[in-house]
Design an enzyme around this catalytic site. Structure first.
Site, PDB file in Angstrom:
ATOM      1  N   LYS A  65      -2.330  -1.416  -3.960  1.00  0.00           N
ATOM      2  CA  LYS A  65      -3.267  -0.239  -3.701  1.00  0.00           C
ATOM      3  C   LYS A  65      -2.307   1.099  -3.747  1.00  0.00           C
ATOM      4  O   LYS A  65      -1.360   0.932  -3.047  1.00  0.00           O
ATOM      5  CB  LYS A  65      -4.018  -0.422  -2.374  1.00  0.00           C
ATOM      6  CG  LYS A  65      -4.788   0.848  -2.079  1.00  0.00           C
ATOM      7  CD  LYS A  65      -5.498   0.475  -0.758  1.00  0.00           C
ATOM      8  CE  LYS A  65      -6.042   1.953  -0.234  1.00  0.00           C
ATOM      9  NZ  LYS A  65      -6.238   2.014   1.012  1.00  0.00           N
ATOM     10  N   LYS A  94       0.923  -1.177   0.075  1.00  0.00           N
ATOM     11  CA  LYS A  94      -0.114  -0.051   0.003  1.00  0.00           C
ATOM     12  C   LYS A  94       0.727   1.351  -0.011  1.00  0.00           C
ATOM     13  O   LYS A  94       1.675   1.452   0.933  1.00  0.00           O
ATOM     14  CB  LYS A  94      -0.877  -0.091   1.064  1.00  0.00           C
ATOM     15  CG  LYS A  94      -1.914   1.294   1.458  1.00  0.00           C
ATOM     16  CD  LYS A  94      -2.864   1.079   2.626  1.00  0.00           C
ATOM     17  CE  LYS A  94      -3.679   2.417   2.772  1.00  0.00           C
ATOM     18  NZ  LYS A  94      -4.678   1.887   3.912  1.00  0.00           N
TER      19      LYS A  94
END
Ligand code: PBG
Ligand code: ZN
Length: 326
Positions: free
Chosen positions: A247, A194
């Site tokens: 992400k 992330k």
């Protein structure tokens, strides 16, 4: 020299036979934002067609989702009261735990994933408990809280847990916690890679979770680092994650491909709020053909190697797929 397949004279059936990547609505998880109350449904300014809803509205929304063939949702809670530890997330009567029970009662066939983090629940908006001296997240106390939060979600009926805070050792801590309480069958989908991204801007608006000071760069990744991105995901695999994730999505498709080739675990991609709003707004302004750009974007996720797509566009994708097949 001749072209193997002559695109200019390609039979459409052959074109379909040759198509390497397909989009199926079975690959999608749809995010939902829950607030307390009744009959509450409020559109988010920064995300057209995305709403904060009370649980009764979420239950109605699930009917719509199922009609569209969407059976997986990921829940984000917006509690009434935030404090320094994020107590709402640690309580069986908190917004997420109580909502899961109600949704499951109405829709036992819905697959419920829960986002596991504290930034929506803390008054400072960081993803865990703060170390008072360092003014950054105290990793180890946060780990034991994450395990507690995961157990609460599982007891309430969550089908899969998705820790999103990028704390070191979070998968081990959550796995041990779940196993100890008899939830060894509940899979963990880790937000394993992330990035610290400005593409989360609109989400922090809808989830009311912008940090009140500082940023998340001490625990989220530097967008410039490719090898570290792969290592982060492999680390979570070692700790026992069942599904990995990258992400945001669009600006990181190279990383999706890299991780796909480095691990045999299923891979999810989070098509985040900023990506959603850019496309929506551009479509509304008539700058691009929304439907075409949407499907082109989704196929690029699959082509890059994503097995699962978490997207606010999922309902539109479902409608377009239904139109195509009818
Ligand atoms: C919570 C969380 C965030 C997102 C998913 N889970 C926000 C953040 O890390 O700031 C972002 C999703 C989106 O932008 O759509 N940790
Ligand atoms: Zn967080």
């Amino acid at each position: 020299m001749f072209a193997r397949f002559r695109r200019k004279r390609l039979n459409p059936i052959l074109r379909d036979l040759l198509q390497e990547t397909q989009i199926s609505i079975n690959d999608f998880i749809y995010p939902l934002f829950i607030k307390s109350g009744k009959g509450f449904k409020k559109e988010v300014n920064s995300m057209p067609d995305v709403f904060q809803m009370s649980v009764d509205e979420i239950i109605k929304e699930c009917d719509t989702l199922k009609e569209l063939g969407i059976y997986s949702i990921i829940l984000f809670g917006i509690p009434d009261i935030k404090d320094s530890v994020g107590s709402d997330a640690l309580c069986e009567h908190g917004i997420i735990a109580s909502s899961i029970r109600e949704i499951k009662k109405a829709h036992p066939d819905m697959f419920i994933v829960t986002d596991l983090c504290f930034c929506e629940y803390t008054d400072h908006g960081h993803c865990g408990v703060l170390d008072p001296i360092l003014e950054t997240v105290d990793n180890d106390i946060t780990l034991s809280n994450l395990a507690k939060q995961a157990i609460i979600h599982a007891k309430a009926g969550a089908d899969m847990i998705a820790p999103s805070g990028m704390m070191d050792g979070m998968i081990t801590a959550i796995r041990e916690g779940l196993n100890r309480e008899g939830f060894s069958h509940i899979p963990i989908m880790s937000y394993s890679t992330k990035f610290a991204s400005a593409y989360y801007g609109p989400f922090r608006d809808v989830a009311e979770s912008a940090p009140s000071f500082g940023d998340r760069r001490s625990y989220q990744m530097n967008p410039a680092n490719r090898r570290e991105a792969i290592l982060e995901s492999l680390e979570d695999e070692k700790e026992g994650a069942d599904i990995l994730m990258v992400k945001p999505a669009l600006a990181y498709l190279d990383i999706v491909r890299d991780i796909k080739e480095s691990s045999s675990l299923p891979l999810a991609i989070y098509n985040v709020s900023g990506e959603y709003s850019m496309l929506k707004m551009a479509g509304r302004e008539g700058l691009v053909d929304y439907e075409k750009v949407l499907m082109e974007t989704m196929i690029s996720f699959k082509r890059a190697g994503a097995d699962i797509i978490i997207s606010y566009h999922a309902k539109e994708v479902a409608k377009l797929l239904q139109k195509e097949s009818s």
